[in-house]
Design a protein around this motif. Structure first.
Motif, short mmCIF file in Angstrom:
data_model
loop_
_atom_site.label_atom_id
_atom_site.label_comp_id
_atom_site.label_asym_id
_atom_site.label_seq_id
_atom_site.Cartn_x
_atom_site.Cartn_y
_atom_site.Cartn_z
N LYS A 33 -3.12 -6.90 -8.57
CA LYS A 33 -2.89 -5.66 -7.66
C LYS A 33 -3.36 -6.09 -6.31
CE LYS A 33 -6.96 -3.31 -8.39
NZ LYS A 33 -7.58 -1.83 -8.97
N TRP A 34 -2.69 -5.29 -5.13
CA TRP A 34 -3.24 -5.52 -3.86
C TRP A 34 -4.59 -4.59 -3.58
CZ3 TRP A 34 -1.08 -9.05 -0.70
CH2 TRP A 34 0.29 -9.48 -1.00
N SER A 35 -5.22 -5.04 -2.84
CA SER A 35 -6.58 -4.43 -2.62
C SER A 35 -6.38 -3.32 -1.66
CB SER A 35 -7.76 -5.65 -1.84
OG SER A 35 -7.08 -6.10 -0.70
N LYS A 36 -7.44 -2.46 -1.47
CA LYS A 36 -7.20 -1.57 -0.36
C LYS A 36 -7.39 -2.11 0.90
CE LYS A 36 -9.26 2.94 1.01
NZ LYS A 36 -7.96 3.73 1.05
N PRO A 37 -6.53 -1.63 1.83
CA PRO A 37 -6.59 -2.11 3.26
C PRO A 37 -7.81 -2.01 3.88
CG PRO A 37 -4.63 -0.68 2.94
CD PRO A 37 -5.17 -0.69 1.81
N ILE A 38 -8.22 -2.87 4.70
CA ILE A 38 -9.38 -3.08 5.38
C ILE A 38 -9.23 -3.58 6.96
CG2 ILE A 38 -11.06 -3.55 3.45
CD1 ILE A 38 -10.89 -6.65 4.78
N PHE A 69 0.99 -1.15 0.02
CA PHE A 69 0.19 -0.28 0.02
C PHE A 69 1.04 1.29 0.08
CE2 PHE A 69 0.38 -1.90 4.16
CZ PHE A 69 0.82 -0.64 5.06
N SER A 70 0.47 2.28 -0.29
CA SER A 70 1.07 3.55 -0.39
C SER A 70 1.56 4.11 0.92
CB SER A 70 0.38 4.82 -1.13
OG SER A 70 -0.89 5.30 -0.30
N THR A 71 2.64 4.70 0.98
CA THR A 71 3.38 5.38 2.10
C THR A 71 2.77 5.97 2.93
OG1 THR A 71 4.67 7.04 0.86
CG2 THR A 71 5.88 4.73 1.29
N ASP A 72 1.70 6.83 2.17
CA ASP A 72 0.77 7.76 3.02
C ASP A 72 -0.64 7.19 3.38
OD1 ASP A 72 -0.67 7.55 0.55
OD2 ASP A 72 -0.48 9.58 -0.08
N GLU A 73 -0.66 5.88 3.30
CA GLU A 73 -1.91 5.16 3.92
C GLU A 73 -2.18 5.34 5.43
OE1 GLU A 73 -5.46 3.42 3.37
OE2 GLU A 73 -4.18 3.84 1.66
N PHE A 74 -1.10 5.22 6.20
CA PHE A 74 -1.15 5.32 7.59
C PHE A 74 -0.04 6.03 8.28
CE2 PHE A 74 -2.55 1.09 6.28
CZ PHE A 74 -3.97 0.96 6.89
N PRO A 75 -0.28 6.68 9.21
CA PRO A 75 1.07 7.27 9.79
C PRO A 75 2.05 6.47 10.12
CG PRO A 75 -1.17 8.02 10.75
CD PRO A 75 -1.63 6.73 10.17
N GLU A 76 1.57 5.23 10.51
CA GLU A 76 2.73 4.08 10.82
C GLU A 76 2.40 2.95 10.92
OE1 GLU A 76 5.52 5.11 14.04
OE2 GLU A 76 5.14 3.20 15.01
N CYS A 77 3.21 1.78 10.40
CA CYS A 77 2.67 0.41 10.28
C CYS A 77 3.88 -0.44 10.56
CB CYS A 77 2.03 0.18 8.91
SG CYS A 77 3.27 0.34 7.87
N HIS A 78 3.49 -1.72 10.94
CA HIS A 78 4.49 -2.62 11.21
C HIS A 78 3.92 -4.10 11.47
CE1 HIS A 78 8.54 -3.54 13.06
NE2 HIS A 78 7.81 -3.61 14.30
N THR A 108 8.44 -4.54 7.27
CA THR A 108 8.34 -3.35 7.60
C THR A 108 9.37 -2.21 6.65
OG1 THR A 108 7.37 -3.77 9.68
CG2 THR A 108 8.36 -1.54 9.27
N TRP A 109 8.73 -1.44 6.07
CA TRP A 109 9.66 -0.31 5.18
C TRP A 109 9.28 1.14 5.89
CZ3 TRP A 109 9.48 3.94 2.33
CH2 TRP A 109 10.51 4.12 1.36
N LYS A 110 10.41 1.36 6.72
CA LYS A 110 10.47 2.52 7.25
C LYS A 110 9.07 3.00 8.12
CE LYS A 110 13.65 4.83 4.07
NZ LYS A 110 13.86 5.81 3.08
N ARG A 111 8.33 1.79 8.46
CA ARG A 111 7.14 2.12 9.24
C ARG A 111 6.11 2.90 8.52
NH1 ARG A 111 6.66 0.24 15.09
NH2 ARG A 111 9.04 -0.62 15.48
N LYS A 112 6.21 3.09 7.32
CA LYS A 112 5.33 3.53 6.08
C LYS A 112 4.57 2.82 5.75
CE LYS A 112 6.00 7.95 7.72
NZ LYS A 112 4.99 8.69 8.43
N THR A 113 5.15 1.59 5.03
CA THR A 113 4.32 0.69 4.18
C THR A 113 4.94 -0.80 4.29
OG1 THR A 113 3.38 -0.04 2.12
CG2 THR A 113 5.86 0.83 2.31
N ILE A 114 4.37 -1.67 4.07
CA ILE A 114 5.02 -3.13 4.19
C ILE A 114 5.54 -3.38 2.50
CG2 ILE A 114 4.38 -5.41 4.54
CD1 ILE A 114 4.17 -3.80 6.85
N LYS A 115 6.58 -3.84 2.60
CA LYS A 115 7.05 -4.39 1.38
C LYS A 115 6.89 -5.77 0.97
CE LYS A 115 10.84 -2.86 -1.85
NZ LYS A 115 12.06 -2.13 -2.19
#
Length: 360
Positions: A83-88, A37-46, A332-339
């Motif tokens: 493609k990957w679906s939108k996060p739910i 997902f895009s790096t602006d989808e969440f403030p932080e992820c992990h 985790t990619w920089k806590r901004k998305t999952i690679k």
């Protein structure tokens, strides 16, 4: 003279571009590299987990304003085409209209010919969290209501459970309640009831969490795990994970960061981890680079690749091998998305890692 200068300037520029292009050429074993997902989808992820479904892949992770904040929930995305679906959102920590806790470390596990299980934790921190589970009969399209696991059962703490030959679900787990201690939880009835092993370490001299499990001939199991002892630790079991040998250091470093390991269909063992040493920092240690190593017997490890080398956090990998033989690694990619990267195991090899030194 100006013409000659322009000629040399252009030649040098082309040379530099050529060198950069060669440096950025991906290794031949790397089939795909993408963000889920895009790096602006969440403030932080992990803390992601992955499982293969009939029509593709399913990935989960936690996300919110920041780890430990009450708004952190469990999310998922499905890949079932191109493609990957939108996060739910799959789960949250809402307890009442006035009380909400963060969610932690989701783990997916498909019971052979059974339910897809989603394990996760809820609570203010890893010392006081508790285990939760949801079940799906249609590979994650719909889910049962969240259930709290029995008292004292946390479920797999980060890495995926394994399915043993005796039809037991073996969950690699750990606790931070009274020091960092490893143990295992297991179910012989497809996840309906659970039991647990004794602790493998004292949590003080050996401080270890988040094990993963490898398979060896004649039913022997090996665990590899994260530690505060500056190294990846290991132990062995000859009785389906009920008892284990003494937990000891490997020759691989660990900066107090999560790892994952997998026994491939050809019998080799794959490990993804941060090949760095520990220092005092926000998350315990440097989490770049993130590395892939391979071994035939689980002792001598060979350097395959550095997936990321720039500054930042690249951590908490999860690995599966899909039915077509390809290896899927997420992190985790920089806590901004999952690679998500896809690797062809037939094309991987490497130089031996000696005395903990990554070969150049």
């Amino acid at each position: 003279m100006k013409t000659l200068f322009r000629f040399f300037h252009k030649s040098i520029l082309l040379c530099i571009l050529s060198i950069n292009s060669q440096a950025q050429t991906p290794p031949n074993f790397l089939i795909k590299s993408e963000f889920i997902f895009s790096t602006d989808e969440f403030p932080e992820c992990h803390a992601s987990s992955i499982v293969q479904t009939h029509d593709g892949l399913l990935v989960t992770w936690f996300a919110g304003t920041q780890e430990k904040n009450p708004d952190v929930s469990i999310y998922a995305s499905r890949f079932s085409g191109d493609k990957w679906s939108k996060p739910i959102e799959l789960a949250n920590g809402i307890q009442s209209p006035t009380l909400r806790y963060p969610c932690w470390n989701p783990v997916l596990f498909q019971v052979p010919q059974g339910d897809l299980l989603l394990f996760y934790k809820v609570g203010p921190d890893p010392v006081h969290w508790w285990g939760m589970i949801r079940r799906s009969k249609d590979e994650g399209k719909t889910w049962s209501q969240p259930e709290r696991l029995p008292e004292g059962i946390l479920g797999p703490i980060k890495n995926k459970p394994v399915w043993l030959a005796n039809k037991t679900i073996l969950c690699p787990t750990s606790t931070e309640l009274d020091g960092w201690k490893l143990y295992f939880e297991y179910s012989k009835d497809l996840g309906k009831t659970w039991q647990k092993s004794s602790f493998l370490n004292d949590g003080k001299n050996i401080m270890a969490i988040q094990p993963s499990v490898l398979f060896h001939p004649k039913g022997k199991l090996q665990l590899l795990c994260r530690s505060q002892n500056d190294a990846i630790l290991e132990a062995y079991s000859n009785d389906n994970g009920m008892t284990w040998s003494e937990v000891q250091k490997t020759n691989l470093p660990n900066p107090n960061s999560g790892t994952d390991a997998l026994t491939l269909k050809d019998g080799r063992h794959l490990l993804v981890y941060n090949h760095t040493i520990r220092y005092t920092g926000k998350w315990g240690g440097p989490r770049s680079p993130i590395n892939v190593a391979i071994s035939k017997e689980g002792k001598k490890w060979f350097a395959v690749a550095e997936l990321e080398t720039e500054p930042g956090e690249f951590s908490y990998p999860a690995i599966i091998q899909s039915s077509d033989g390809m290896i899927h690694i997420i992190y985790t990619w920089k806590r901004k998305t999952i690679k998500h990267v896809v690797v062809d195991p037939k094309k991987i090899s490497g130089k031996e890692i000696i005395n903990g030194q990554w070969p150049k």
